[in-house]
Enzyme design. Structure first.
Site, mmCIF file in Angstrom:
data_model
loop_
_atom_site.group_PDB
_atom_site.id
_atom_site.type_symbol
_atom_site.label_atom_id
_atom_site.label_comp_id
_atom_site.label_asym_id
_atom_site.label_seq_id
_atom_site.Cartn_x
_atom_site.Cartn_y
_atom_site.Cartn_z
ATOM 1 N N ASP A 1 -37.749 -15.098 11.405
ATOM 2 C CA ASP A 1 -37.323 -15.460 9.939
ATOM 3 C C ASP A 1 -38.632 -15.634 9.210
ATOM 4 O OD1 ASP A 1 -37.456 -17.607 11.806
ATOM 5 O OD2 ASP A 1 -35.465 -18.229 11.102
ATOM 6 N N CYS B 1 -43.836 -12.305 8.295
ATOM 7 C CA CYS B 1 -45.198 -11.885 8.084
ATOM 8 C C CYS B 1 -45.436 -10.653 7.316
ATOM 9 C CB CYS B 1 -45.877 -12.071 9.135
ATOM 10 S SG CYS B 1 -46.056 -13.454 10.118
ATOM 11 N N CYS C 1 -48.017 -12.437 15.152
ATOM 12 C CA CYS C 1 -47.870 -13.044 16.592
ATOM 13 C C CYS C 1 -47.586 -11.784 17.663
ATOM 14 C CB CYS C 1 -46.643 -14.031 16.834
ATOM 15 S SG CYS C 1 -45.047 -13.132 16.656
ATOM 16 N N CYS D 1 -29.313 -23.755 10.437
ATOM 17 C CA CYS D 1 -30.540 -23.586 10.199
ATOM 18 C C CYS D 1 -31.090 -23.454 8.751
ATOM 19 C CB CYS D 1 -31.128 -22.685 11.081
ATOM 20 S SG CYS D 1 -33.017 -22.203 10.994
ATOM 21 N N HIS E 1 -47.642 -18.610 18.286
ATOM 22 C CA HIS E 1 -46.770 -17.672 18.377
ATOM 23 C C HIS E 1 -45.163 -17.891 17.933
ATOM 24 C CE1 HIS E 1 -49.699 -14.875 20.016
ATOM 25 N NE2 HIS E 1 -50.133 -15.923 20.676
ATOM 26 N N ASP F 1 -30.203 -0.398 11.140
ATOM 27 C CA ASP F 1 -32.146 0.191 11.243
ATOM 28 C C ASP F 1 -32.630 -1.022 11.525
ATOM 29 O OD1 ASP F 1 -31.453 -1.344 8.816
ATOM 30 O OD2 ASP F 1 -31.801 0.450 7.488
ATOM 31 N N ASP G 1 -41.896 -18.490 23.000
ATOM 32 C CA ASP G 1 -42.856 -18.027 22.094
ATOM 33 C C ASP G 1 -42.385 -16.414 21.822
ATOM 34 O OD1 ASP G 1 -44.107 -20.241 21.260
ATOM 35 O OD2 ASP G 1 -45.666 -19.533 22.499
ATOM 36 N N ASP H 1 -27.363 -21.951 25.968
ATOM 37 C CA ASP H 1 -26.929 -23.177 25.810
ATOM 38 C C ASP H 1 -25.794 -23.678 24.720
ATOM 39 O OD1 ASP H 1 -27.737 -21.824 23.266
ATOM 40 O OD2 ASP H 1 -28.872 -23.789 22.752
#
Ligand code: MGD
Ligand code: MGD
Ligand code: SF4
Ligand code: MO
Length: 740
Positions: free
Chosen positions: A21, A24, A51, A145, A181, A466, A608, A697
């Site tokens: 999210d 880059c 990354c 988040c 990363h 997509d 990562d 989790d």
């Protein structure tokens, strides 16, 4: 640099990676109509922002398991048996079924869960459709988040700040642990700041990668962040380290705040957090006396029982130390004047008060629902020019737990249709068993996905999505910053795959809302959204790959803050009006580790090679972390008779998972660290829902009311009790998982 090549292939196109999210901007290489390589950007400021998930984009985008055609459920729900149908047939049937559900139960019987991080191209039209229909029940991972942080930040100063990390003299990371990363651009910014002499303070129970290089590392007990920050304020007030002019001229509630903070002397804070008071004092001094300082957003305080207080305390610290809207501090950017914000696209004014009042969770936990955010509408309009400021998508949401309860039990009313887009809902909120019950109780589920996930397996219709190389987009960080970044479509989507925008548009036309969806495709939407700039998307792409207006600092001197008082509200009038404590406080969870459940468990660890629940099916990434691992301290491992590589079951009163054991002396004793998002794509057809209940989790954490943050109703992922049971035999998983 990850890409070492002698003569880089030439490409003049730009994409924005949405595998995670942080977005880059990268360079795509296309060969024979396929994305074949991803390169870093040549701009030296962007060149390190890549990354190994980003470089794996060709393997993800061209994966043989990509969904390519619409699927209709052929067996029982969850059987994972499908019939291929045309897009038009799928949309016709979805529309018909949704109309019947709305006719029987009202529009509020539709709930939508979406990420928005990765689908990117919703442009607020999901909310536009829901508002026209009359459903307030939109939820998202952003409830756990950044979206919820945005909503709570608005109570204090009317916006969600973005930290000017690179120009800052002090960076405070509250758990947040960007790595090479993991959120690479933020990692790079922190490194640059440190090269420029910035101090680094890290609050983390364990010695994280960031903690290992910090000037000060405070190893606090999980879940005690609000108490820690109250301790910092205690020092700052006691030693008069605050910006007295700013406090006098620009805040309200200072005396009340002082009185509250006086209840948290350092002895008490030391007892709650387990951190030595001298260290607490040193950290507070380092932060408050730095020439400039930032507390970058952190997910850690988004997911705790004292979440609202933890977030508010960060806002308050930023303000009283004079770090708001200054160079090296926290920018309150405002909307980019060249781009129509998502908040405007969403059309919230179409939703009646009667339907707003039905928003699930808004009575008990209103902070990010209309009920709380509407109290800011006048102030938002005064300062930012729009009545709605949906920052990071998180300001007008229903409460996820309340939505899943309504889906499962029909309480307080039935939710019978569920649409999930770019979100693996089953694994992405607390209390997975309740989510499962809710999904099984639906009359219609639509999943918009790029791969067959456990959530999609439960759907009636799965629509193929997509990916970023296949669509046009402008990334605007969901109004968090003023930066606009260009993403160009460079290849065609496979077969029938298409965008979430197209889904909403085509549904809207079937519901007779066509006049509010005049755009034929994403280019039309982008032309419209760019109209204030006087440019079309094509002109914009020609002129810029990234564009921000010149930053203006201390805008509040001109406009005031977008709060009811126009000031920074140290005591929040919005929280008071809703009947909550207007001041921040620390709250203990209802159960602490004890003889039965001796460990404090914190979940949510990011690995990562994966983003959240994704990418376990991408061999080049999966090989890096083939199996889920939970981590503990060597002393705890010795007591449990566990060594590295053993398998164990982690049990809580709510559920249990199995994972391999990682013994780390960087772990804090008495704590267990559990990864997020594990299921086993390779077990599709062998295990129920591809092993969605084995290691996720989300099965561990309860969401009954006493475990939720009061104001927002978010769960406590950081420090709930659990115990370990060693497995004598490895679990029945695949060769890949067990042996890598
Ligand atoms: N590779 C990769 N990168 C990602 C992601 C991904 O899935 N994969 N996800 C992205 C997203 S959406 C997010 S939200 C971020 C999350 O990334 P981070 O913010 O780095 O979050 P985590 O890795 O979960 O945990 C960070 C640290 O918080 C510490 N911690 C645990 N409990 C507490 C507590 O109660 N208090 C404090 N102060 N610290 C605590 C942990 O020990 C850990 O070192 O990562 C982003 N980056
Ligand atoms: N239990 C638990 N829940 C959590 C968390 C946790 O740690 N534990 N973390 C929380 C956090 S920090 C966050 S950020 C959220 C993340 O929540 P989300 O961002 O919703 O992440 P996922 O649920 O993994 O869903 C991503 C899904 O989108 C699909 N996808 C990827 N790209 C595209 C695309 O371009 N189009 C379409 N249509 N689909 C796409 C992927 O295949 C994947 O299944 O989860 C939150 N929920
Ligand atoms: S950090 Fe990696 S996955 Fe995230 S946007 Fe950048 S390249 Fe993509
Ligand atoms: Mo996140």
């Amino acid at each position: 640099m990850t890409t070492a090549i002698d003569s880089p292939p030439q490409t003049d196109r730009h994409v924005v990676c949405t595998i995670c999210d942080i977005g880059c901007q990268l360079r795509p290489v296309v060969t024979d109509g396929k994305l074949t390589q991803i390169l870093p950007h040549e701009n030296p400021l962007l060149a390190h922002n890549i990354c190994f998930k980003g470089t794996a984009a060709p393997q993800i985008h061209n994966h043989p398991d990509r969904l390519r055609v619409p699927l209709k459920r052929a067996g029982e729900r969850g059987d994972d048996r499908w019939e291929e149908i045309s897009y038009e047939q799928a949309m016709d049937e979805i529309a018909q079924k949704l109309m019947a559900i709305v006719a029987a139960h009202g529009p509020e019987a539709l709930a939508v869960s979406t990420s928005g991080w990765n689908t990117q191209v919703t442009h607020g039209v999901d909310r536009r459709f829901m508002n026209l229909l009359g459903s307030p029940n939109w939820i998202s991972g952003v409830a756990l988040c950044a979206g919820n942080t945005a909503a709570v930040n608005k109570f204090t100063y009317g916006w969600m700040p973005f930290p000017d990390i690179m120009n800052s003299q002090c960076v405070v990371l509250i758990g947040h642990n960007p790595k090479r990363h993991s959120w690479t651009p933020i990692f790079n910014m922190i490194n640059l700041a440190r090269l420029n002499g910035a101090k680094l303070i890290v609050l983390d129970p364990r010695v994280s990668e960031q903690a290992a290089q910090a000037d000060l590392h405070l190893s606090l007990r999980a879940g005690s962040d609000a108490a820690m920050l109250l301790g910092w304020l205690h020092v700052i007030i006691d030693e008069e380290l605050y910006d007295a002019d700013f406090v006098r001229d620009w805040t309200v509630g200072w005396d009340d705040l002082r009185a509250r903070v006086a209840e948290y002397p350092l002895e008490r804070v030391e007892e709650i957090t387990g951190v030595d008071r001298a260290q607490i004092r040193a950290a507070a001094r380092m932060y408050a006396t730095a020439e400039s300082a930032v507390i970058p957003w952190t997910p850690i305080t988004d997911q705790q029982i004292s979440s609202t207080s933890g977030i508010r305390l960060q806002s308050i610290l930023r303000a009283v130390t004079g770090n708001l809207d200054v160079v090296g501090g926290e920018s309150l950017g405002g909307f980019n004047p060249d781009y129509i914000p998502e908040s405007r696209m969403q059309f919230h004014e179409a939703l009646s008060q009667e339907q707003r009042d039905k928003q699930l969770g808004s009575r008990d936990h209103p902070a990010f629902t209309y009920r709380a955010q509407d109290l800011l509408a006048d102030a938002t309009e005064r300062v930012w020019g729009y009545r709605y400021a949906d920052l990071v998508m998180g300001c007008y949401m229903a409460n996820p737990t309340a939505v899943f309860r309504a889906m499962a039990d029909g309480d307080p009313y039935p939710v019978k249709a569920f649409i999930t887009l770019g979100n693996n809902t089953l694994l992405s909120y607390p209390n997975q068993h309740q989510i499962h019950r809710g999904l099984l109780n639906q009359e219609l589920i639509v999943a918009h996905e790029i791969f067959m996930t456990p959530t999609a397996m439960l759907a009636d219709y799965v629509l193929p999505g997509d990916v970023f190389s296949e669509r046009n987009h402008i990334a605007d960080t969901w109004s968090w910053t003023t930066r606009l970044t260009v993403n160009e479509q460079v290849v065609d989507p496979p077969a029938e795959s298409s965008s979430t925008f197209r889904f909403w548009r085509d549904l809207a036309h079937r519901f007779g809302f066509g006049e509010h969806f005049p755009w034929a495709n994403l280019k039309d939407v982008l032309d419209f959204r760019l109209s204030p700039s006087g440019k079309t998307f094509e002109q914009f792409v020609h002129d810029y790959y990234m564009h921000s207006p010149v930053a203006e600092f201390r805008k509040y001197e001109r406009t005031g803050f977008a709060t009811p008082s126009g000031k920074v509200e140290l005591a929040s009038s919005v929280l008071a009006e809703l009947g909550f404590d207007p001041l921040p406080y620390h709250r203990e969870p209802p159960a602490a580790p004890d003889d039965d459940y001796p460990y404090a468990v914190f979940t949510g660890v990011r690995e990562d090679p994966f983003f959240q629940t994704g990418q376990r099916n991408i061999p080049v990434l999966r090989r890096r972390v083939p199996r889920p691992k939970l981590f503990l301290h060597p002393d705890d491992a010795a007591r449990e008779g566990l060594v590295e590589g053993d398998w164990a079951r982690l049990e809580t009163p709510t559920g249990s998972v199995v994972a391999a054991i990682g013994v780390r002396d960087t772990m804090k004793a008495g704590h267990l660290r559990v990864p997020h998002g594990w299921w086993y794509p390779e077990m599709r057809g062998e295990a129920d829902l591809a092993g969605a209940f084995i290691s996720s989790d989300a099965v561990l954490c309860d969401d009954v009311d006493e475990w939720l943050d009061h104001e927002q109703g978010v769960p406590h992922f950081k420090g709930f009790p659990g115990r370990l049971v060693k497995l004598d035999e490895p679990p029945a998983l695949s060769e890949l998982t067990l042996n890598g």
